[in-house]
Design a protein around this motif. Structure first.
Motif, PDB file in Angstrom:
ATOM      1  N   GLU A 210       2.438  -1.588  -5.443  1.00  0.00           N
ATOM      2  CA  GLU A 210       1.495  -0.811  -4.641  1.00  0.00           C
ATOM      3  C   GLU A 210       0.057  -1.029  -5.090  1.00  0.00           C
ATOM      4  O   GLU A 210      -0.878  -0.609  -4.411  1.00  0.00           O
ATOM      5  CB  GLU A 210       1.844   0.684  -4.719  1.00  0.00           C
ATOM      6  N   PRO A 243       2.414  -5.880   2.916  1.00  0.00           N
ATOM      7  CA  PRO A 243       1.861  -5.083   1.817  1.00  0.00           C
ATOM      8  C   PRO A 243       0.344  -5.241   1.740  1.00  0.00           C
ATOM      9  O   PRO A 243      -0.261  -6.096   2.403  1.00  0.00           O
ATOM     10  CB  PRO A 243       2.543  -5.672   0.582  1.00  0.00           C
ATOM     11  N   LYS A 426       9.667  -5.499  -4.258  1.00  0.00           N
ATOM     12  CA  LYS A 426       8.817  -6.584  -3.756  1.00  0.00           C
ATOM     13  C   LYS A 426       9.316  -7.140  -2.434  1.00  0.00           C
ATOM     14  O   LYS A 426       8.532  -7.274  -1.480  1.00  0.00           O
ATOM     15  CB  LYS A 426       8.736  -7.695  -4.805  1.00  0.00           C
ATOM     16  N   ALA A 430       7.983  -3.276  -0.308  1.00  0.00           N
ATOM     17  CA  ALA A 430       6.614  -3.714  -0.034  1.00  0.00           C
ATOM     18  C   ALA A 430       6.563  -4.716   1.116  1.00  0.00           C
ATOM     19  O   ALA A 430       5.593  -4.745   1.882  1.00  0.00           O
ATOM     20  CB  ALA A 430       6.007  -4.331  -1.292  1.00  0.00           C
ATOM     21  N   CYS A 497       7.577   0.643   6.168  1.00  0.00           N
ATOM     22  CA  CYS A 497       6.625  -0.283   5.562  1.00  0.00           C
ATOM     23  C   CYS A 497       5.729   0.489   4.611  1.00  0.00           C
ATOM     24  O   CYS A 497       5.733   1.722   4.574  1.00  0.00           O
ATOM     25  CB  CYS A 497       5.798  -1.006   6.624  1.00  0.00           C
ATOM     26  N   GLN A 498       4.942  -0.251   3.854  1.00  0.00           N
ATOM     27  CA  GLN A 498       4.054   0.364   2.869  1.00  0.00           C
ATOM     28  C   GLN A 498       2.987   1.224   3.541  1.00  0.00           C
ATOM     29  O   GLN A 498       2.643   2.295   3.048  1.00  0.00           O
ATOM     30  CB  GLN A 498       3.407  -0.745   2.031  1.00  0.00           C
TER      31      GLN A 498
END
Length: 724
Positions: A210, A243, A426, A430, A497-498
């Motif tokens: 993040e 991300p 990952k 992300a 999603c992020q």
């Protein structure tokens, strides 16, 4: 009779108001949080904001046993968040300083329940919903869970029938309201991230990807010197599904990078997933946009991204060999239904008819092709320095699975607990895998449901079973992670999603100080404030916890089972490994032809040379296959896709490459996960009795013999090399 009428005249539950004594106003450590206690058994320990709707005492829960008569006496609870069974004599507190939530195998979140059945010996069993009218007092309540558990509760036969009726109706109605998305705004669930009075040191450090620091730390670990972390998407103005930070070639400026976004579906450009020690790079991207018509400068930017400094680029059509989300969902539902039939009958899992049904689900076929495809991509990365790009239509499903599997096969770090969790963060969290749609915990849209992540966990279990010493974690860890996907309070699996996760999971302690016209906001850094100047505790900061906060729902004893005592800590090997056999080392020298570069397509197990640079105005590369020549007409025979041991003769000796056997009987059913609802099968898998413990010991002895045989073989190979 008046008494009989009172048994059935159960008032419909009204919208619940938290009871003063159960709304979290008391100390979480208090054993009397709920304000309701039976004289013979302790009260259920609730989290702040959770309260008990109904309960039934003297309930017997069925347990695995060979004679089918095993049971545990206790109390069945229906709260506003879950169904919980508390065995008699249990304090439900593993650690008084850290209350656990949903840690028991007997606790079920409403989002995890797929079917609820009330049984009475004098009438037909009834499947219950929130609008069902129950016209009999149930003798047994059966809870069929999405995670393949089947919980059976038998009620007391003398004098306690009203309790059985009330708790059954309460569960049915709570199931209707508790699984329709209300959990996203539920204060009790949102506060779980702050519920621990003392935050213990993180047991398994995990990169959440993040922050810029996390990405740079990963890039440094990989030793990818030709790459950098770009903040081009830091405000999600390039793509909301990607991300914040992307790994791109180091000589590639952000202004040039921005030209490439529009030419890919969802603006999901090629970016680095993993760097092989031998020089190859694994990338992932969405398919080319159907209406894309790039200019010369745009093409130059895209070529730079895809070649990544290599003379050869291989594009892997992910969808060419792997199942789609719809096929995965259908196979998973068939497998769940088949397991359900096994739980409700006396058919053994070795029965020919049942095995035929298992084959008909195609679930094991999908596991097999995923492992095969990942092995082929791992070989492509290992045999020559090149860029390998995984390309999928939207880059959010099978690319996640394939990129993760390739790294588990190729990178020993991803086989540690911390490494595996960082890998999931990952390549799934992300990277924008749509967990909310695919897991469908809130049952908003069944058309998009597809357990792609669960298929990945099954593939990982197959690798763990074939190479048990190569993994730090155990089957118990994978099982706990599998079950975590059904919990409605983990931010890891709640959002798509992020960007969406950040909007829905904002920590309210970070007050907004300044909002200029362009929408950028500055957040308050609590570290600059004097002590006691900001009411942190009273601010009510709420956040969903991560799936890696194991201490919230797993006791120390449960977490101790996550570590594999037979794990081989040395990350170096004597050469690549296929099916547990050591193969000879070879030179990893790579020939690069200066000034020449080529793009190939890898599809259906074969490489194809692309005569045109890029197939613009086509969403899929496979449409151009007719215009491509076979690789044998191009660079030479050494670049043909290779299978089996012969394909590994040119592999470098760096790292440990695990290539699993994926033929026929070598891919097995994950019984400890999928057959948990069958008592006969559970015996020997969970060691719940002396007989089961004996069976477990036998399985462990078989594993130990297998490990010793591999060690002896490796030693013999080493001795042979020394003689030569």
């Amino acid at each position: 009779q008046p008494g009989a009428r009172r048994s059935f005249a159960v008032p419909q539950p009204q919208p619940q108001q938290p009871r003063p004594e159960a709304a979290g106003t008391k100390d979480p450590k208090s054993p009397n949080m709920t304000g309701r206690r039976n004289r013979n058994c302790p009260a259920l320990q609730c989290i702040p904001g959770e309260y008990i709707e109904e309960e039934a005492t003297h309930v017997r829960k069925s347990t695995p046993s060979r004679d089918g008569r095993g049971y545990i006496p206790g109390t069945l609870y229906c709260t506003n968040l879950r169904v919980a069974f508390l065995p008699d004599g249990s304090a439900n507190m593993a650690d008084s300083s850290c209350p656990l939530f949903m840690r028991s195998d007997y606790d079920v979140a409403f989002s995890c329940i797929r079917r609820l059945v009330a049984v009475n010996s004098f009438t037909k069993a009834k499947v219950l919903t929130g609008t069902s009218t129950l016209k009999f007092i149930p003798e047994e309540l059966i809870v069929y869970c999405r995670d393949f558990r089947v919980l059976r509760f038998r009620f007391h036969e003398s004098g306690l029938e009203p309790q059985a009726f009330r708790v059954t109706v309460a569960i049915a109605q709570a199931l209707e309201t508790g699984s329709r998305g209300s959990g996203l705004n539920h204060a009790a669930l949102r506060n779980l991230g702050n519920s621990q009075l003392k935050k213990d040191e993180e047991e398994f450090p995990t990169l959440l990807f993040e922050t810029l620091h996390d990405w740079e730390k990963e890039l440094k670990r990989l030793g990818a010197e030709g790459w950098r972390v770009s903040p081009v998407n830091e405000r999600f103005d390039m793509s909301t599904s990607l991300p914040k930070y992307l790994c791109v070639p180091s000589g590639f400026l952000d202004n040039e990078l921005k030209r490439a976004f529009v030419h890919f579906n969802g603006r999901r450009i090629p970016r680095l997933c993993w760097h092989h020690p031998g020089g190859s790079d694994l990338l992932r991207a969405a398919s080319f946009h159907a209406d894309s018509d790039p200019e010369k400068e745009d093409m130059r930017s895209i070529e730079t991204l895809m070649l990544a400094g290599h003379s050869q680029c291989v594009i892997v059509e992910t969808a060419a060999d792997l199942p789609g989300p719809t096929e995965i969902q259908q196979a998973h539902l068939k497998l769940w239904g088949l397991s359900l039939c096994l739980a409700d009958s006396f058919v053994a899992p070795s029965d020919e008819k049942w095995l035929s049904g298992l084959e008909g689900t195609r679930w094991l076929d999908y596991v097999r092709v995923c492992l095969q495809k990942a092995s082929e991509v791992a070989v492509l990365l290992a045999e020559k320095s090149r860029s390998v790009i995984l390309q999928e239509t939207d880059d959010r499903d099978m690319n996640c699975l394939l990129a993760s599997l390739v790294q588990v096969i190729s990178d020993p770090y991803t086989r540690t607990i911390s490494g595996f969790q960082s890998l999931v963060q990952k390549e799934w969290v992300a990277a924008g895998h749509a967990f909310q749609q695919r897991l469908n915990l809130w049952q908003k849209n069944e058309r998009d449901e597809s357990p792609v992540f669960l298929l990945f966990l099954d593939c990982t279990w197959q690798l763990l079973r074939q190479f048990p010493r190569s993994f730090e974690f155990t089957e118990a860890y994978l099982l706990a992670l599998h079950d975590s996907t059904c919990l409605p309070f983990l931010s890891t699996f709640l959002f798509n999603c992020q960007w969406e996760r950040g909007r829905n999971n904002q920590h309210h302690l970070l007050n907004q100080l300044y909002t200029p016209i362009n929408g950028w906001r500055e957040t308050l850094c609590l570290e600059i404030l004097p002590k006691d100047s900001y009411p942190v505790k009273e601010a009510g900061g709420a956040s969903f916890p991560s799936a890696w906060d194991w201490g919230l729902r797993c006791s120390l004893q449960q977490r101790a089972r996550f570590r594999n005592p037979g794990y081989h800590h040395n990350g170096h090997s004597n050469g690549p490994v296929q099916n547990g056999n050591f193969l000879s080392q070879t030179s990893n020298k790579v020939e690069n032809h200066a000034g020449n570069w080529a793009v190939f397509l890898f599809s259906k197990g074969s490489l194809f040379l692309q005569t045109q640079v890029f197939p613009w105005k086509n969403g899929s590369l496979s449409k151009k296959l007719s215009k491509w020549a076979q690789l044998s007409e191009g660079p030479g025979e050494q670049d043909k896709p290779s299978r089996g041991k012969s394909s590994l003769r040119r592999l470098p000796a760096q790292g440990l490459l695990l290539l699993p056997v994926h033929a026929g009987p070598c891919i097995q059913l994950w019984k400890r996960c999928y057959l948990r609802g069958n008592p006969e099968v559970q015996v020997g898998l969970f060691a719940s009795s002396i007989v089961g413990l004996t069976e477990e010991l036998r399985l462990l002895q078989e594993w130990l013999s297998s490990w010793q045989a591999r060690e002896n073989y490796g030693t013999a190979i080493e001795n042979g090399r020394e003689l030569h």
